[in-house]
Write an enzyme that holds these catalytic residues in place. Structure first.
Site, PDB file in Angstrom:
ATOM      1  N   ILE A   2     -12.406  -5.666   2.495  1.00 15.57           N
ATOM      2  CA  ILE A   2     -12.974  -4.404   2.977  1.00 15.57           C
ATOM      3  C   ILE A   2     -14.167  -4.693   3.884  1.00 15.57           C
ATOM      4  CG2 ILE A   2     -13.972  -2.177   2.272  1.00 15.57           C
ATOM      5  CD1 ILE A   2     -12.450  -2.613  -0.436  1.00 15.57           C
ATOM      6  N   ASN A  22     -20.474 -16.482   0.619  1.00 16.80           N
ATOM      7  CA  ASN A  22     -20.367 -17.872   0.140  1.00 16.80           C
ATOM      8  C   ASN A  22     -18.929 -18.390   0.294  1.00 16.80           C
ATOM      9  OD1 ASN A  22     -18.928 -16.646  -1.870  1.00 16.80           O
ATOM     10  ND2 ASN A  22     -20.304 -17.197  -3.540  1.00 16.80           N
ATOM     11  N   PHE A  63     -20.785  -5.634  -0.135  1.00 17.69           N
ATOM     12  CA  PHE A  63     -19.385  -5.635  -0.582  1.00 17.69           C
ATOM     13  C   PHE A  63     -19.103  -6.746  -1.604  1.00 17.69           C
ATOM     14  CE2 PHE A  63     -19.349  -4.153   3.848  1.00 17.69           C
ATOM     15  CZ  PHE A  63     -18.555  -3.031   3.783  1.00 17.69           C
ATOM     16  N   ALA A  64     -20.067  -7.673  -1.759  1.00 17.75           N
ATOM     17  CA  ALA A  64     -19.757  -8.928  -2.457  1.00 17.75           C
ATOM     18  C   ALA A  64     -19.645  -8.738  -3.965  1.00 17.75           C
ATOM     19  CB  ALA A  64     -20.843  -9.950  -2.161  1.00 17.75           C
ATOM     20  N   TYR A 131     -15.544  -5.168 -15.488  1.00 20.52           N
ATOM     21  CA  TYR A 131     -15.693  -5.029 -14.029  1.00 20.52           C
ATOM     22  C   TYR A 131     -16.401  -3.716 -13.699  1.00 20.52           C
ATOM     23  CZ  TYR A 131     -14.428  -3.504  -9.365  1.00 20.52           C
ATOM     24  OH  TYR A 131     -14.485  -2.980  -8.096  1.00 20.52           O
ATOM     25  N   ILE A 197       7.173  -2.699 -12.531  1.00 22.29           N
ATOM     26  CA  ILE A 197       6.487  -1.398 -12.607  1.00 22.29           C
ATOM     27  C   ILE A 197       5.856  -1.318 -13.992  1.00 22.29           C
ATOM     28  CG2 ILE A 197       6.823   1.105 -12.651  1.00 22.29           C
ATOM     29  CD1 ILE A 197       9.068   0.740 -10.621  1.00 22.29           C
TER      30      ILE A 197
HETATM   31  N1  UDP Z   1       1.132  -1.824 -10.494  1.00 28.74           N
HETATM   32  C1  UDP Z   1       2.448  -2.091 -10.871  1.00 28.74           C
HETATM   33  N2  UDP Z   1       2.950  -3.340 -10.624  1.00 28.74           N
HETATM   34  C2  UDP Z   1       2.215  -4.320 -10.019  1.00 28.74           C
HETATM   35  C3  UDP Z   1       0.873  -4.028  -9.633  1.00 28.74           C
HETATM   36  C4  UDP Z   1       0.376  -2.761  -9.888  1.00 28.74           C
HETATM   37  O1  UDP Z   1       3.140  -1.243 -11.434  1.00 28.74           O
HETATM   38  O2  UDP Z   1       2.720  -5.433  -9.844  1.00 28.74           O
HETATM   39  C5  UDP Z   1       0.589  -0.487 -10.757  1.00 28.74           C
HETATM   40  C6  UDP Z   1      -0.613  -0.498 -11.684  1.00 28.74           C
HETATM   41  O3  UDP Z   1      -0.203  -0.448 -13.023  1.00 28.74           O
HETATM   42  C7  UDP Z   1      -1.360   0.756 -11.241  1.00 28.74           C
HETATM   43  C8  UDP Z   1      -1.022   0.868  -9.749  1.00 28.74           C
HETATM   44  O4  UDP Z   1       0.107   0.043  -9.541  1.00 28.74           O
HETATM   45  O5  UDP Z   1      -0.856   1.874 -11.901  1.00 28.74           O
HETATM   46  C9  UDP Z   1      -2.139   0.393  -8.849  1.00 28.74           C
HETATM   47  O6  UDP Z   1      -2.554  -0.888  -9.284  1.00 28.74           O
HETATM   48  P1  UDP Z   1      -3.524  -1.797  -8.440  1.00 28.74           P
HETATM   49  O7  UDP Z   1      -3.738  -3.083  -9.202  1.00 28.74           O
HETATM   50  O8  UDP Z   1      -3.017  -1.925  -7.049  1.00 28.74           O
HETATM   51  O9  UDP Z   1      -4.872  -0.990  -8.344  1.00 28.74           O
HETATM   52  P2  UDP Z   1      -5.814  -0.350  -9.491  1.00 28.74           P
HETATM   53  O10 UDP Z   1      -5.346   1.071  -9.642  1.00 28.74           O
HETATM   54  O11 UDP Z   1      -5.676  -1.160 -10.712  1.00 28.74           O
HETATM   55  O12 UDP Z   1      -7.165  -0.428  -8.875  1.00 28.74           O
END
Ligand code: UDP
Length: 314
Positions: A2, A22, A63-64, A131, A197
């Site tokens: 970003i 870094n 952003f870091a 996080y 999924i």
């Molecule tokens: N997701 C998924 N399969 C993957 C990666 C992500 O089904 O391999 C789903 C995840 O469970 C969430 C959505 O995609 O519901 C977005 O995930 P991502 O990690 O991109 O972003 P987050 O919402 O965690 O910031």
């Protein structure tokens, strides 16, 4: 990811940029040629001081951070040190250098499992992983510094940052890659056999999680507007950045199939721990306070990211 996109956009708008990095998880190739580059480390206070002494800095755009939820659960120490201590060093160095404007990359994950969706900034802060805790701690630090020392900040709570520069010059490149859009497109490229999924039994229309995918160019615009807002005397504030529209995981995969013309094999897997069913922004505050309006939808996110993935520079 970003930050490099923001740096390019800021330079294009005539803003001088010094990149401080870094390169631990970033890419040297992502630093725009026209930007000055200072290789330093936020955990090395002295390097921040040297950077602030070398350049005349008006504002910091921070952003870091480490940003993998799973890693933060397994190794919170890494996150508290890198994100919280690193940010403290930066914010405090900014105070000592009398830099009064600060834009901070925050996250909608601060809301945890929100009670109301679309999510406004009035939603209570209830982070559910280390996080998000670190990001909230940094927001609190900024709040206290703002009250005591007159530093003003905008904490920008991103929803799902995605997409790439439309000229294909910068884009997302993480290793490992946890995010939906790059994983989907890597599967379309044949770099992965299939995409899992994570859960199809959520209380959403198609059972998969719904997210608000915001294009990195729209994020860059919001940062420029936030800088302007602070320059014009705006008060310290917290602002959501999302499109206001949600797309489910299945929808993203289906749209990606259309855009790429490739079949993207999927397999349903168990839910990923800590994933809320729906995260969609109420972006009224960003519109009102910053005059920001996101220009790109999920298709633009996927189209630009697809261009990047087919010709990835780093
Ligand atoms: N997701 C998924 N399969 C993957 C990666 C992500 O089904 O391999 C789903 C995840 O469970 C969430 C959505 O995609 O519901 C977005 O995930 P991502 O990690 O991109 O972003 P987050 O919402 O965690 O910031």
């Amino acid at each position: 990811y970003i930050g490099s996109n923001f740096a390019r956009r800021a330079l294009a708008e005539g803003v001088d940029v010094v990149v401080f990095d870094n390169l631990s998880r970033g890419h040297r190739e992502a630093i725009p040629e026209k930007a000055a580059f200072f290789e330093g480390d936020l955990l090395d206070k002295e390097s921040i001081g040297r950077c602030f002494a070398e350049y005349e800095i008006d504002a910091v755009v921070h952003f870091a951070a480490f940003a993998y939820v799973g890693e933060s659960v397994e190794n919170p120490a890494l996150y508290y040190e890198n994100n919280v201590v690193g940010s403290f060093n930066l914010i405090d160095a900014a105070r000592r250098a009398d830099i009064r404007r600060f834009v901070f990359s925050s996250t909608c994950s601060i809301y945890g499992n929100p009670e109301r969706v679309p999510i406004s900034e009035d939603e209570p802060d209830k982070p559910i992983n280390p996080y998000a805790q670190t990001k909230l701690a940094i927001e609190h630090m900024l709040r206290d510094y703002s009250a005591a020392y007159g530093m003003r900040y905008a904490a920008l709570r991103y929803f799902n940052a995605a997409g790439a520069a439309f000229d294909g010059e910068t884009g997302e490149s993480h290793d490992p890659e946890p995010h939906l859009v790059p994983i989907t497109l890597n599967t379309a490229m044949g770099k992965r056999d299939k995409i899992f999924i994570f859960g199809d039994d959520y209380p959403t229309p198609d059972g998969t999680c719904v997210r608000d995918f915001i294009h990195v160019d729209d994020l860059a615009d919001a940062h420029l507007l936030a800088l302007k807002y602070l320059e014009d005397g705006g008060e310290s504030t917290v602002i959501n950045l999302g499109t206001g529209d949600g797309n489910s995981v299945k929808e993203i995969i289906q749209r990606a199939e259309k855009i790429t013309g490739k079949k993207i094999p999927t397999e349903t897997a168990p839910r990923r721990e800590g994933d809320p069913a729906r995260l969609v922004a109420d972006n009224a505050k960003a519109k009102k306070l910053l005059g920001w309006k996101p220009k790109h939808d999920a298709d633009a996110v996927l189209e630009s990211a697809w261009r990047w993935h087919q010709n990835q520079r780093y």
